[in-house]
Write an enzyme that holds these catalytic residues in place. Structure first.
Site, PDB file in Angstrom:
ATOM      1  N   HIS A 252      51.626 101.228  83.959  1.00  0.00           N
ATOM      2  CA  HIS A 252      52.937 100.985  83.382  1.00  0.00           C
ATOM      3  C   HIS A 252      53.000 101.207  82.376  1.00  0.00           C
ATOM      4  O   HIS A 252      51.949 101.601  81.510  1.00  0.00           O
ATOM      5  CB  HIS A 252      53.755  98.997  83.354  1.00  0.00           C
ATOM      6  CG  HIS A 252      52.645  98.341  82.716  1.00  0.00           C
ATOM      7  ND1 HIS A 252      51.423  98.805  82.793  1.00  0.00           N
ATOM      8  CD2 HIS A 252      52.655  97.847  81.404  1.00  0.00           C
ATOM      9  CE1 HIS A 252      50.450  97.571  81.841  1.00  0.00           C
ATOM     10  NE2 HIS A 252      51.257  97.469  80.520  1.00  0.00           N
TER      11      HIS A 252
ATOM     12  N   HIS B  78      52.888 100.760  78.225  1.00  0.00           N
ATOM     13  CA  HIS B  78      52.234 100.161  77.864  1.00  0.00           C
ATOM     14  C   HIS B  78      50.940 101.214  77.097  1.00  0.00           C
ATOM     15  O   HIS B  78      50.679 101.782  78.111  1.00  0.00           O
ATOM     16  CB  HIS B  78      51.770  98.653  77.958  1.00  0.00           C
ATOM     17  CG  HIS B  78      52.639  97.296  78.011  1.00  0.00           C
ATOM     18  ND1 HIS B  78      52.694  96.392  78.061  1.00  0.00           N
ATOM     19  CD2 HIS B  78      53.847  97.506  77.231  1.00  0.00           C
ATOM     20  CE1 HIS B  78      53.548  95.331  78.179  1.00  0.00           C
ATOM     21  NE2 HIS B  78      54.225  96.327  77.546  1.00  0.00           N
TER      22      HIS B  78
ATOM     23  N   ASP C 262      48.034 101.121  75.894  1.00  0.00           N
ATOM     24  CA  ASP C 262      46.872 100.812  76.120  1.00  0.00           C
ATOM     25  C   ASP C 262      46.506 101.185  77.749  1.00  0.00           C
ATOM     26  O   ASP C 262      46.039 101.946  78.080  1.00  0.00           O
ATOM     27  CB  ASP C 262      46.426  99.298  76.299  1.00  0.00           C
ATOM     28  CG  ASP C 262      47.237  98.257  77.317  1.00  0.00           C
ATOM     29  OD1 ASP C 262      47.904  98.730  77.347  1.00  0.00           O
ATOM     30  OD2 ASP C 262      46.522  97.559  77.568  1.00  0.00           O
ATOM     31  N   HIS C 263      47.847 102.005  78.288  1.00  0.00           N
ATOM     32  CA  HIS C 263      47.704 102.356  79.610  1.00  0.00           C
ATOM     33  C   HIS C 263      47.826 104.363  80.144  1.00  0.00           C
ATOM     34  O   HIS C 263      48.141 104.533  80.747  1.00  0.00           O
ATOM     35  CB  HIS C 263      48.513 101.232  80.827  1.00  0.00           C
ATOM     36  CG  HIS C 263      48.257 100.325  80.977  1.00  0.00           C
ATOM     37  ND1 HIS C 263      46.937  99.572  81.578  1.00  0.00           N
ATOM     38  CD2 HIS C 263      47.880  99.024  79.604  1.00  0.00           C
ATOM     39  CE1 HIS C 263      46.949  98.576  81.752  1.00  0.00           C
ATOM     40  NE2 HIS C 263      47.004  97.984  80.646  1.00  0.00           N
TER      41      HIS C 263
ATOM     42  N   HIS D 133      55.774  91.615  84.724  1.00  0.00           N
ATOM     43  CA  HIS D 133      54.433  91.630  83.154  1.00  0.00           C
ATOM     44  C   HIS D 133      56.361  92.958  82.020  1.00  0.00           C
ATOM     45  O   HIS D 133      55.646  92.771  80.516  1.00  0.00           O
ATOM     46  CB  HIS D 133      53.608  93.434  83.354  1.00  0.00           C
ATOM     47  CG  HIS D 133      53.068  93.128  82.083  1.00  0.00           C
ATOM     48  ND1 HIS D 133      52.393  92.262  81.521  1.00  0.00           N
ATOM     49  CD2 HIS D 133      52.624  94.879  81.571  1.00  0.00           C
ATOM     50  CE1 HIS D 133      51.607  92.503  80.794  1.00  0.00           C
ATOM     51  NE2 HIS D 133      51.622  94.007  80.410  1.00  0.00           N
TER      52      HIS D 133
ATOM     53  N   ASP E  66      47.832  94.762  84.761  1.00  0.00           N
ATOM     54  CA  ASP E  66      48.817  93.659  83.972  1.00  0.00           C
ATOM     55  C   ASP E  66      50.456  93.501  84.699  1.00  0.00           C
ATOM     56  O   ASP E  66      51.052  93.986  84.611  1.00  0.00           O
ATOM     57  CB  ASP E  66      49.138  94.609  82.520  1.00  0.00           C
ATOM     58  CG  ASP E  66      48.217  94.941  82.092  1.00  0.00           C
ATOM     59  OD1 ASP E  66      47.102  95.056  82.274  1.00  0.00           O
ATOM     60  OD2 ASP E  66      48.419  95.947  80.533  1.00  0.00           O
TER      61      ASP E  66
ATOM     62  N   HIS F  54      40.448  95.241  82.519  1.00  0.00           N
ATOM     63  CA  HIS F  54      41.563  95.410  81.354  1.00  0.00           C
ATOM     64  C   HIS F  54      40.839  93.211  80.213  1.00  0.00           C
ATOM     65  O   HIS F  54      41.025  92.822  80.538  1.00  0.00           O
ATOM     66  CB  HIS F  54      42.436  94.478  82.119  1.00  0.00           C
ATOM     67  CG  HIS F  54      44.241  94.235  80.840  1.00  0.00           C
ATOM     68  ND1 HIS F  54      44.045  93.664  80.203  1.00  0.00           N
ATOM     69  CD2 HIS F  54      44.486  95.984  80.457  1.00  0.00           C
ATOM     70  CE1 HIS F  54      45.270  94.586  79.252  1.00  0.00           C
ATOM     71  NE2 HIS F  54      45.169  95.230  79.867  1.00  0.00           N
TER      72      HIS F  54
HETATM   73 ZN   LIG Z   1      47.357  95.976  79.121  1.00  0.00          ZN
HETATM   74 ZN   LIG Z   2      50.659  96.182  79.145  1.00  0.00          ZN
END
Ligand SMILES: [Zn+2]
Ligand SMILES: [Zn+2]
Length: 297
Positions: A62, A64, A66-67, A137, A205, A263
């Site tokens: 996804h 976001h 942080d990914h 999510h 997530d 995570h």
């Molecule tokens: Zn994350």
């Molecule tokens: Zn996320």
């Protein structure tokens, strides 16, 4: 086919000295697949002594930060290193738009890129397939399974005994066809056996959901997020994540063999034992890997 996983990043929303933003590197046969591409991924490749030039595919769970914040830098480095393959990027709905947006900002990436928005089984090769399943999510999110197919192998000792030469006859036997050799009928099933395939599932997530159990079904290895502890139930609703115990429940319900929790939040870095204990109430074979840890199977 040996399969190796390197945990390039096992941290959560905020990277720490110990844990980088998310990245999981899967090597199997000719495939070198990166699942998520957090900030700092290039240095993690270096530290793990892995060459990103060998990448074949990137799977995005996804969008976001942080990914995905590592993607631009990684693609630019590949271009500078004259990456000559076609890099295939897969992700949930919206992935094409995101890559286009990056190209609007940074200019076209000077490598051959193919971008796909995927659901269900989206790669089906001779030796493996990859499938995705929708997670929950708040934004489009995928979990992924990499499945090495069962393979018919020939029993070498029996081949030797029957003195069957190295010829197309062996290919026929391997494909399940019976042959006649020196006037003798040889049945494929008598001299072959099935080498069981393997499945690796990556569930990042998400809130707890039935699709997660389905996609993980019978995995050798499940890599799953564990952002919270069971006593933080209110927070998982707000941030749409899993507790360690819920990750363990996915592993148990899916009848998987091993669970790796990733995570990991900076809030839990000093009490990781609690995360492990939360999961182990439900599923014994649980590990919290560190960045750069490798597993082979
Ligand atoms: Zn994350
Ligand atoms: Zn996320």
């Amino acid at each position: 086919m040996e399969t190796k996983i390197t945990f390039l990043g096992t941290g959560s929303a905020t990277p720490t000295a110990k844990r980088n933003h998310t990245g999981i590197y899967l090597q199997s046969g000719k495939e070198n697949i990166l699942i998520d591409c957090g900030e700092g991924i290039q240095r993690q490749f270096r530290k793990a002594k892995l060459n990103p030039g060998k990448l074949t595919r990137i799977l995005i769970t996804h969008w976001h930060g942080d990914h995905t914040l590592g993607i631009v830098g990684l693609l630019e480095t590949l271009a500078m290193a004259e990456y000559s393959k076609t890099l295939k990027i897969y992700g949930p709905k919206g992935t094409k738009e995101k890559i286009k947006l990056f190209e609007t900002i940074y200019g076209n990436f000077k490598i051959n890129l193919e971008v796909y928005e995927v659901s269900g089984k989206f790669i089906d090769e001779k030796e493996f397939f990859i499938e995705s399943s929708k997670m929950v999510h708040g934004i489009p999110s995928n979990a992924y399974s990499f499945v090495i197919k069962d393979k018919v192998r020939l029993n070498k000792a029996k081949i030797k005994k029957l003195k069957i030469p190295n010829s197309p006859l062996l290919g026929k036997l391997q494909n399940g066809k019976d042959i006649t050799y020196l006037g003798k009928k040889i049945k494929s099933k008598d001299i072959s056996y099935v080498q069981k395939g393997k499945k690796i599932s990556v569930i990042l997530d998400t809130l707890m959901n039935e699709n997660a159990v389905k996609i993980a079904k019978d995995s050798e290895v499940v890599i799953c997020e564990a952002s919270f502890l069971s006593d933080e139930k209110e927070k998982i609703k707000e941030y749409k994540h899993l507790t360690a115990k819920q990750a363990a429940t996915i592993a148990k319900k899916s009848k998987s063999k091993k669970l790796y929790l990733v995570h990991i939040s900076q809030r839990h870095e000093k009490n990781e034992k609690e995360i492990l204990a939360d999961a182990k109430q439900v599923f014994k074979d649980t590990t919290i890997p560190n960045d750069l840890d490798k597993i082979k199977f």
